[in-house]
Scaffold this active site. Structure first.
Site, mmCIF file in Angstrom:
data_model
loop_
_atom_site.group_PDB
_atom_site.id
_atom_site.type_symbol
_atom_site.label_atom_id
_atom_site.label_comp_id
_atom_site.label_asym_id
_atom_site.label_seq_id
_atom_site.Cartn_x
_atom_site.Cartn_y
_atom_site.Cartn_z
ATOM 1 N N ASP A 49 0.838 -1.206 0.000
ATOM 2 C CA ASP A 49 0.000 0.000 0.000
ATOM 3 C C ASP A 49 0.871 1.253 0.000
ATOM 4 O O ASP A 49 0.370 2.375 -0.110
ATOM 5 C CB ASP A 49 -1.014 -0.016 1.153
ATOM 6 C CG ASP A 49 -0.359 -0.053 2.520
ATOM 7 O OD1 ASP A 49 0.876 -0.196 2.590
ATOM 8 O OD2 ASP A 49 -1.091 0.063 3.527
ATOM 9 N N SER A 50 2.195 1.077 0.077
ATOM 10 C CA SER A 50 3.123 2.192 -0.155
ATOM 11 C C SER A 50 2.868 2.807 -1.531
ATOM 12 O O SER A 50 3.292 3.935 -1.800
ATOM 13 C CB SER A 50 4.573 1.710 -0.051
ATOM 14 O OG SER A 50 4.765 0.541 -0.824
ATOM 15 N N GLU A 120 -1.525 -5.739 8.379
ATOM 16 C CA GLU A 120 -0.742 -5.190 9.484
ATOM 17 C C GLU A 120 -1.402 -5.508 10.824
ATOM 18 O O GLU A 120 -2.630 -5.449 10.945
ATOM 19 C CB GLU A 120 -0.611 -3.665 9.317
ATOM 20 C CG GLU A 120 0.152 -3.277 8.067
ATOM 21 C CD GLU A 120 0.364 -1.768 7.928
ATOM 22 O OE1 GLU A 120 0.010 -1.008 8.865
ATOM 23 O OE2 GLU A 120 0.881 -1.355 6.874
ATOM 24 N N GLU A 186 9.101 -4.512 10.555
ATOM 25 C CA GLU A 186 9.509 -3.190 10.073
ATOM 26 C C GLU A 186 10.000 -2.326 11.227
ATOM 27 O O GLU A 186 9.333 -2.189 12.259
ATOM 28 C CB GLU A 186 8.334 -2.494 9.350
ATOM 29 C CG GLU A 186 8.728 -1.098 8.839
ATOM 30 C CD GLU A 186 7.784 -0.507 7.799
ATOM 31 O OE1 GLU A 186 6.846 -1.194 7.351
ATOM 32 O OE2 GLU A 186 8.013 0.668 7.441
HETATM 33 O O1 KIV Z 1 3.500 -1.124 1.706
HETATM 34 C C1 KIV Z 1 4.649 -1.579 1.644
HETATM 35 O O2 KIV Z 1 5.415 -1.290 0.731
HETATM 36 C C2 KIV Z 1 5.079 -2.484 2.707
HETATM 37 C C3 KIV Z 1 6.524 -2.848 2.758
HETATM 38 C C4 KIV Z 1 7.322 -1.694 3.158
HETATM 39 C C5 KIV Z 1 6.779 -4.020 3.615
HETATM 40 O O3 KIV Z 1 4.296 -2.876 3.517
#
Ligand code: KIV
Length: 281
Positions: A49-50, A120, A186
């Site tokens: 979701d980044s 998460e 993380e």
């Molecule tokens: O959303 C993301 O890119 C992530 C990674 C940083 C593990 O959750």
């Protein structure tokens, strides 16, 4: 196996079986071309979701929707044949309870073909993870710094220092016990990450954690230098493509203004060129 030999995409159980073996390699991807570039080098690729921050200019991941994850998930799926595809469940798509989580995880899998979802949370998500896994949805957990919770965590801080360490360890035990096939750690202190890796039976995937984890993941735009708004300490820049791309764009702009582009080789004549006649002998 060499990094470039042709391989079959692993599934969740193959990833689980890599505990304690050669470190698992993973990156995020959001588009078909980027997925194609990393396919043969990665064990799994995450549509994180980044994507909201990296490609859509959002200031956090909280505004990411199911529709965004599905669209980018489908794009990445088209670029993969050797790496496993994992897709993040966006904020608000699973926290209400196991039923909501199942409905949205099943939709992600059905509409993208992904092999697993990531969500998460630790102890508080164990029941949901168990529910999904029992119903055929492999789950990758994500503990430590969970960016969807920045408003309650007070920002992008290291998680698990001092008195917090036991809580992060409890999260790791809970998600492993609930049936997650792996867990992302993380921004967890190195020693704690090593302790979790030694204790839990599933692979730990570090991002800002420890080289002792069972695998590593980075956001591809961070490690290639495309995302330059900020650089977390845990990111190693393997290339600096942002400035390179901007230099190319600047050169194009200068060429257009000087009428140096398009050149003779980029334009078309009135008449089609004569067909070549095959030479004798
Ligand atoms: O959303 C993301 O890119 C992530 C990674 C940083 C593990 O959750």
């Amino acid at each position: 196996m060499s990094a470039t030999a042709k391989k079959q995409a692993p599934n969740a159980e193959d990833i689980r079986a890599r505990k304690g073996g050669t470190p698992l390699v993973s990156l995020t991807a959001y588009t078909t071309p980027m997925a194609r570039l990393m396919d043969k080098h990665c064990d799994f690729v995450l549509v994180g979701d980044s994507v909201g921050m990296v490609l859509h200019g959002l200031t956090s991941t909280l505004g990411v929707t199911m529709e965004m994850m599905i669209l980018h998930g489908q794009a990445v799926a088209r670029g993969l044949s050797q790496a496993m595809l994992v897709i993040d469940m966006p904020f608000g798509s699973y926290e209400e309870g196991p039923q909501q989580a199942f409905r949205n995880a099943a939709r992600l899998m059905a509409e993208t073909g992904c092999a697993a979802v990531k969500l998460e949370g630790g102890v508080e998500m164990a029941e949901t993870i168990r529910f999904l896994v029992k119903r055929g949805i492999p789950v990758m957990a994500h503990i430590g710094l969970t960016p969807q919770s920045i408003n309650t965590l007070g920002g992008y801080k290291v998680q698990g220092r001092d008195a917090q360490a036991d809580a992060v360890l409890a999260d790791a035990r809970a998600v492993a016990g609930a049936g997650a096939f792996s867990v992302v750690l993380e921004k967890v202190p190195q020693k704690l990450a090593d302790k979790i890796t030694a204790e839990v039976a599933i692979p730990t995937i570090g991002i800002g954690a420890s080289a002792g984890c069972d695998g590593q993941i980075l956001v591809v735009d961070d490690m290639l230098g495309f995302f330059t708004a900020f650089k977390p300490k845990f990111v190693k820049r393997y290339a600096d493509l942002g400035p390179l791309a901007e230099a190319g764009i600047a050169e194009y702009a200068a060429d257009v203004r000087a009428r140096a582009f398009p050149g003779a080789e980029h334009v078309f004549a009135d008449q089609a060129p004569a067909a070549k006649t095959p030479s004798k002998g």
